[in-house]
Design a protein around this motif. Structure first.
Motif, PDB file in Angstrom:
ATOM      1  N   ASP A 106       0.864  -1.110  -0.030  1.00 14.83           N
ATOM      2  CA  ASP A 106       0.061   0.122   0.296  1.00 14.83           C
ATOM      3  C   ASP A 106       0.697   1.690   0.180  1.00 14.83           C
ATOM      4  N   PRO A 107       0.938   2.377  -0.795  1.00 19.96           N
ATOM      5  CA  PRO A 107       1.606   3.880  -1.120  1.00 19.96           C
ATOM      6  C   PRO A 107       1.274   4.298  -0.113  1.00 19.96           C
ATOM      7  N   PRO A 108       1.990   4.905   0.232  1.00 19.74           N
ATOM      8  CA  PRO A 108       1.720   6.092   1.493  1.00 19.74           C
ATOM      9  C   PRO A 108       1.248   7.396   0.703  1.00 19.74           C
ATOM     10  N   VAL A 109       0.694   8.253   1.374  1.00 15.33           N
ATOM     11  CA  VAL A 109       0.359   9.401   0.013  1.00 15.33           C
ATOM     12  C   VAL A 109       1.406  10.380   1.183  1.00 15.33           C
ATOM     13  N   PRO A 110       2.946  11.144   0.671  1.00 20.13           N
ATOM     14  CA  PRO A 110       3.641  12.239   1.587  1.00 20.13           C
ATOM     15  C   PRO A 110       2.683  13.792   1.463  1.00 20.13           C
ATOM     16  N   ASP A 111       2.535  13.825   2.075  1.00 20.76           N
ATOM     17  CA  ASP A 111       2.363  15.677   2.179  1.00 20.76           C
ATOM     18  C   ASP A 111       3.016  15.948   1.303  1.00 20.76           C
TER      19      ASP A 111
ATOM     20  N   SER B 235       7.365  16.997   1.496  1.00 17.20           N
ATOM     21  CA  SER B 235       8.784  15.713   0.978  1.00 17.20           C
ATOM     22  C   SER B 235       8.189  14.653  -0.191  1.00 17.20           C
ATOM     23  N   ALA B 236       6.836  15.048  -1.191  1.00 18.56           N
ATOM     24  CA  ALA B 236       6.662  13.947  -2.446  1.00 18.56           C
ATOM     25  C   ALA B 236       8.075  14.260  -3.260  1.00 18.56           C
ATOM     26  N   ALA B 237       8.513  15.406  -3.228  1.00 18.53           N
ATOM     27  CA  ALA B 237       9.616  15.364  -4.416  1.00 18.53           C
ATOM     28  C   ALA B 237      10.439  14.571  -3.667  1.00 18.53           C
ATOM     29  N   ALA B 238      11.193  14.971  -2.571  1.00 20.83           N
ATOM     30  CA  ALA B 238      11.857  14.076  -1.275  1.00 20.83           C
ATOM     31  C   ALA B 238      12.066  12.441  -1.505  1.00 20.83           C
TER      32      ALA B 238
ATOM     33  N   ARG C 269      14.156  13.813   9.538  1.00 19.06           N
ATOM     34  CA  ARG C 269      14.932  14.454   7.957  1.00 19.06           C
ATOM     35  C   ARG C 269      13.558  14.427   7.892  1.00 19.06           C
ATOM     36  N   GLN C 270      13.107  14.849   6.859  1.00 22.40           N
ATOM     37  CA  GLN C 270      12.442  15.742   6.294  1.00 22.40           C
ATOM     38  C   GLN C 270      10.777  14.519   5.971  1.00 22.40           C
ATOM     39  N   ALA C 271      11.481  13.352   5.322  1.00 23.08           N
ATOM     40  CA  ALA C 271      10.169  12.887   5.659  1.00 23.08           C
ATOM     41  C   ALA C 271       9.924  11.336   6.625  1.00 23.08           C
TER      42      ALA C 271
ATOM     43  N   ALA D 198      18.556  11.929  -0.430  1.00 26.97           N
ATOM     44  CA  ALA D 198      17.446  13.210  -0.924  1.00 26.97           C
ATOM     45  C   ALA D 198      16.752  13.948   0.382  1.00 26.97           C
ATOM     46  N   LEU D 199      16.798  13.287   1.604  1.00 26.88           N
ATOM     47  CA  LEU D 199      16.281  13.821   2.470  1.00 26.88           C
ATOM     48  C   LEU D 199      16.661  14.696   3.432  1.00 26.88           C
ATOM     49  N   PRO D 200      17.006  15.597   3.414  1.00 25.77           N
ATOM     50  CA  PRO D 200      17.643  16.485   4.828  1.00 25.77           C
ATOM     51  C   PRO D 200      17.231  16.086   5.934  1.00 25.77           C
TER      52      PRO D 200
END
Length: 148
Positions: free
Chosen positions: A28-33, A36-39, A115-117, A143-145
């Motif tokens: 099941d894929p998550p739905v990032p905010d 965070s989606a691009a990262a 991290r960012q996500a 990818a994630l600061p």
């Protein structure tokens, strides 16, 4: 005790991993905010093709936020919610500059924090978690600061 079981059941249902037999592995894929989606997309694109000896495979439904290796032996989801059972006072191990939360009740589920996500990784018992988490550290850091 009922609360712990309910949380475990919710995690098990949300992942739906290990159900693929010869095709794409169901995750099941998550739905990032939106922030965070691009990262998360960059993270998934930058992940290795092989992880602890397992080859990367397709997931279903296809998602830019999911990566799977083996027959669902290792699955990564980027942009998941903060673990509900993580307390502000919990100490988390840091592996190659990436902090990982793991609830004792879910010993095969790890979530990178700070991290960012949030990145959730499920690792079957046929793999060594430390090896997998070490191999995921560089792409996560790229990818994630870190957050404050």
């Amino acid at each position: 005790m009922a609360y712990r079981f309910a949380r475990w059941a919710a995690c098990a249902c949300s992942l739906s991993i290990l159900t693929g037999c010869g095709g794409a592995i169901r995750v099941d894929p998550p739905v990032p905010d939106p922030a965070s989606a691009a990262a998360c997309e960059a993270l998934v694109e930058g992940l290795p093709e092989t992880l602890d000896g397992a080859e990367r495979v397709e997931s279903a439904p296809a998602s830019p936020y999911v990566a799977v290796w083996g027959e669902g032996e290792i699955a990564l989801r980027c942009g998941v919610p903060r673990p509900v059972n993580m307390a502000a006072t919990d100490e988390v191990p840091v592996i190659n500059d990436v902090a990982w939360f793991s609830a004792p009740s879910l010993p095969t589920l790890f979530t990178s924090v700070g991290r960012q996500a949030y990145v959730e990784v499920t690792i079957s018992r046929s793999h060594t978690p430390e090896t997998v988490l070490v191999d995921l550290a560089a792409p996560i850091k790229a990818a994630l600061p870190q957050t404050g």
